[in-house]
Write a protein that holds these residues in place. Structure first.
Motif, PDB file in Angstrom:
ATOM      1  N   ALA A 126       0.864  -1.034  -0.043  1.00  0.00           N
ATOM      2  CA  ALA A 126       0.146  -0.073   0.155  1.00  0.00           C
ATOM      3  C   ALA A 126       0.827   1.061   0.016  1.00  0.00           C
ATOM      4  CB  ALA A 126      -0.970  -0.036   1.248  1.00  0.00           C
ATOM      5  N   MET A 127       0.518   2.312  -0.703  1.00  0.00           N
ATOM      6  CA  MET A 127       1.102   3.436  -0.832  1.00  0.00           C
ATOM      7  C   MET A 127       1.085   4.129   0.581  1.00  0.00           C
ATOM      8  SD  MET A 127       2.900   3.910  -3.525  1.00  0.00           S
ATOM      9  CE  MET A 127       3.390   5.664  -3.459  1.00  0.00           C
ATOM     10  N   PRO A 128       2.228   4.633   1.137  1.00  0.00           N
ATOM     11  CA  PRO A 128       2.178   5.268   2.409  1.00  0.00           C
ATOM     12  C   PRO A 128       1.664   6.709   2.257  1.00  0.00           C
ATOM     13  CG  PRO A 128       4.342   5.425   1.472  1.00  0.00           C
ATOM     14  CD  PRO A 128       3.454   4.418   0.494  1.00  0.00           C
ATOM     15  N   SER A 129       1.052   7.228   3.228  1.00  0.00           N
ATOM     16  CA  SER A 129       0.485   8.575   3.103  1.00  0.00           C
ATOM     17  C   SER A 129       1.542   9.643   3.333  1.00  0.00           C
ATOM     18  CB  SER A 129      -0.686   8.717   4.309  1.00  0.00           C
ATOM     19  OG  SER A 129      -0.982  10.086   4.120  1.00  0.00           O
ATOM     20  N   VAL A 130       1.887  10.235   2.145  1.00  0.00           N
ATOM     21  CA  VAL A 130       3.286  11.161   1.969  1.00  0.00           C
ATOM     22  C   VAL A 130       2.700  12.040   1.007  1.00  0.00           C
ATOM     23  CG1 VAL A 130       5.701  11.381   1.481  1.00  0.00           C
ATOM     24  CG2 VAL A 130       4.831   9.485   2.360  1.00  0.00           C
ATOM     25  N   PRO A 131       2.221  13.347   1.613  1.00  0.00           N
ATOM     26  CA  PRO A 131       1.751  14.569   0.641  1.00  0.00           C
ATOM     27  C   PRO A 131       3.128  14.768   0.083  1.00  0.00           C
ATOM     28  CG  PRO A 131       1.287  14.849   3.005  1.00  0.00           C
ATOM     29  CD  PRO A 131       2.330  13.750   3.160  1.00  0.00           C
ATOM     30  N   LEU A 132       3.021  15.323  -1.433  1.00  0.00           N
ATOM     31  CA  LEU A 132       4.025  15.380  -2.190  1.00  0.00           C
ATOM     32  C   LEU A 132       3.787  16.797  -3.114  1.00  0.00           C
ATOM     33  CD1 LEU A 132       4.795  11.935  -3.634  1.00  0.00           C
ATOM     34  CD2 LEU A 132       6.272  13.337  -1.885  1.00  0.00           C
ATOM     35  N   PRO A 133       4.414  17.849  -3.004  1.00  0.00           N
ATOM     36  CA  PRO A 133       4.256  18.926  -3.919  1.00  0.00           C
ATOM     37  C   PRO A 133       4.088  18.716  -5.423  1.00  0.00           C
ATOM     38  CG  PRO A 133       6.312  19.311  -2.983  1.00  0.00           C
ATOM     39  CD  PRO A 133       5.761  17.888  -2.482  1.00  0.00           C
ATOM     40  N   ALA A 134       3.174  19.204  -6.109  1.00  0.00           N
ATOM     41  CA  ALA A 134       3.192  18.753  -7.605  1.00  0.00           C
ATOM     42  C   ALA A 134       3.398  20.276  -8.383  1.00  0.00           C
ATOM     43  CB  ALA A 134       1.927  18.261  -8.007  1.00  0.00           C
ATOM     44  N   THR A 135       3.805  19.962  -9.568  1.00  0.00           N
ATOM     45  CA  THR A 135       4.055  21.186 -10.405  1.00  0.00           C
ATOM     46  C   THR A 135       2.761  22.081 -10.730  1.00  0.00           C
ATOM     47  OG1 THR A 135       4.079  19.776 -12.429  1.00  0.00           O
ATOM     48  CG2 THR A 135       6.199  20.529 -11.356  1.00  0.00           C
ATOM     49  N   ASP A 136       1.633  21.540 -10.566  1.00  0.00           N
ATOM     50  CA  ASP A 136       0.398  22.205 -10.852  1.00  0.00           C
ATOM     51  C   ASP A 136      -0.249  23.010  -9.632  1.00  0.00           C
ATOM     52  OD1 ASP A 136      -0.521  20.230  -9.292  1.00  0.00           O
ATOM     53  OD2 ASP A 136      -1.933  19.353 -10.730  1.00  0.00           O
ATOM     54  N   GLY A 137       0.419  22.989  -8.499  1.00  0.00           N
ATOM     55  CA  GLY A 137       0.495  23.595  -7.361  1.00  0.00           C
ATOM     56  C   GLY A 137      -0.417  23.099  -6.298  1.00  0.00           C
ATOM     57  N   GLN A 138      -0.930  21.713  -6.681  1.00  0.00           N
ATOM     58  CA  GLN A 138      -1.596  20.750  -5.707  1.00  0.00           C
ATOM     59  C   GLN A 138      -0.522  20.036  -4.806  1.00  0.00           C
ATOM     60  OE1 GLN A 138      -5.073  20.656  -5.928  1.00  0.00           O
ATOM     61  NE2 GLN A 138      -4.622  22.298  -7.307  1.00  0.00           N
ATOM     62  N   VAL A 139      -0.914  19.561  -3.769  1.00  0.00           N
ATOM     63  CA  VAL A 139      -0.249  18.707  -3.087  1.00  0.00           C
ATOM     64  C   VAL A 139      -1.028  17.399  -3.100  1.00  0.00           C
ATOM     65  CG1 VAL A 139       0.505  17.919  -0.581  1.00  0.00           C
ATOM     66  CG2 VAL A 139       0.355  20.324  -1.353  1.00  0.00           C
ATOM     67  N   VAL A 140      -0.126  16.264  -3.586  1.00  0.00           N
ATOM     68  CA  VAL A 140      -0.705  14.869  -4.068  1.00  0.00           C
ATOM     69  C   VAL A 140      -0.290  13.720  -2.989  1.00  0.00           C
ATOM     70  CG1 VAL A 140      -0.781  13.154  -5.778  1.00  0.00           C
ATOM     71  CG2 VAL A 140      -0.760  15.380  -6.453  1.00  0.00           C
ATOM     72  N   ASP A 141      -1.541  12.941  -2.172  1.00  0.00           N
ATOM     73  CA  ASP A 141      -0.983  11.970  -1.564  1.00  0.00           C
ATOM     74  C   ASP A 141      -1.381  10.887  -2.406  1.00  0.00           C
ATOM     75  OD1 ASP A 141      -1.124   9.863   0.239  1.00  0.00           O
ATOM     76  OD2 ASP A 141      -1.969  11.106   1.977  1.00  0.00           O
ATOM     77  N   LEU A 142      -0.587  10.052  -2.792  1.00  0.00           N
ATOM     78  CA  LEU A 142      -0.678   8.839  -3.814  1.00  0.00           C
ATOM     79  C   LEU A 142      -1.582   7.778  -3.095  1.00  0.00           C
ATOM     80  CD1 LEU A 142       2.654   8.849  -5.398  1.00  0.00           C
ATOM     81  CD2 LEU A 142       0.824   9.553  -6.481  1.00  0.00           C
ATOM     82  N   SER A 143      -1.589   7.795  -1.862  1.00  0.00           N
ATOM     83  CA  SER A 143      -2.058   6.517  -1.272  1.00  0.00           C
ATOM     84  C   SER A 143      -3.753   6.908  -1.011  1.00  0.00           C
ATOM     85  CB  SER A 143      -1.808   6.570   0.288  1.00  0.00           C
ATOM     86  OG  SER A 143      -2.228   7.766   1.111  1.00  0.00           O
ATOM     87  N   ARG A 144      -4.175   8.224  -1.272  1.00  0.00           N
ATOM     88  CA  ARG A 144      -5.553   8.580  -1.313  1.00  0.00           C
ATOM     89  C   ARG A 144      -6.307   8.555  -2.571  1.00  0.00           C
ATOM     90  NH1 ARG A 144      -6.846  10.529   3.589  1.00  0.00           N
ATOM     91  NH2 ARG A 144      -5.267  10.844   5.125  1.00  0.00           N
ATOM     92  N   LEU A 145      -5.529   8.401  -3.753  1.00  0.00           N
ATOM     93  CA  LEU A 145      -6.001   8.464  -4.977  1.00  0.00           C
ATOM     94  C   LEU A 145      -6.731   7.241  -5.457  1.00  0.00           C
ATOM     95  CD1 LEU A 145      -3.191   9.978  -7.136  1.00  0.00           C
ATOM     96  CD2 LEU A 145      -5.431  11.193  -5.962  1.00  0.00           C
TER      97      LEU A 145
END
Length: 193
Positions: free
Chosen positions: A32-51
């Motif tokens: 399972a992807m860990p919950s790690v918020p990552l900044p994206a080039t579109d200005g969003q913050v993405v947590d892959l575990s929640r997609l």
């Protein structure tokens, strides 16, 4: 290729050292992807575990900038060269991936968002790049890595996720410009899905 896109420079992959499968990604399928918020080039913050749904994340060492030199001996490091051709291939295959149910497509490196934004703009990428500059995802997943010029960089691998679970991993990835086509082939005929 979009009319304003940067042309893909031909790389003779036979002249570069190919990476070997060192087992560095063998532990990833099924995690399972860990919950790690990552900044994206579109200005969003993405947590892959929640997609929700299908997600493709191609992980690459770094994209060079026209105004900066690459690390010393870059072309002698197995698998280092090829970040721009890989990103351009995903750009050119983005519609084919969407047609196969990929709801989320990202590139990911340990570079900061500013460097990634330069690459995303220059290469006309229709998807965001994610920054793991703090190494949080690298550490949480124990992603394969190497060092060059004192930088800790991620080895090239591609994760195919379904609802936050790693379904499939391409590793090692070589040549990088064929990675998107390999993902499409796997999506068309998934093995161990």
């Amino acid at each position: 290729m979009p009319p304003t896109a940067t042309p893909l420079t031909h790389v003779d992959w036979t002249q570069l050292p190919a990476p070997r499968d060192d087992g560095g990604a063998a532990h990833l399928p099924g995690l399972a992807m860990p919950s790690v918020p990552l900044p994206a080039t579109d200005g969003q913050v993405v947590d892959l575990s929640r997609l929700a749904g299908r997600c493709v994340v191609y992980i690459y060492p770094m994209t060079g900038r026209p105004d900066r030199d690459l690390p010393a001996d870059w072309d002698t490091i197995p698998g280092a060269r090829g970040c721009t051709p890989q990103s351009c291939a995903y750009r050119d295959h983005a519609a084919a991936l969407r047609a196969r149910g990929v709801q989320h497509l990202f590139g990911l490196s340990s570079q900061g968002t500013t460097d990634q934004q330069e690459a995303a703009n220059r290469l006309h990428l229709p998807y965001p790049l994610l920054s793991d500059a703090q190494g949080a995802l690298m550490g949480a997943l124990n992603l394969p890595r190497f060092t060059a010029d004192g930088l800790t960089l991620l080895k090239r691998c591609t994760l195919i996720l379904q609802d936050g679970l790693i379904q499939h991993v391409n590793y090692p990835v070589f040549p990088p410009d064929e990675d998107a086509a390999r993902v499409i082939a796997w999506l068309d005929h998934p093995v161990n899905a």
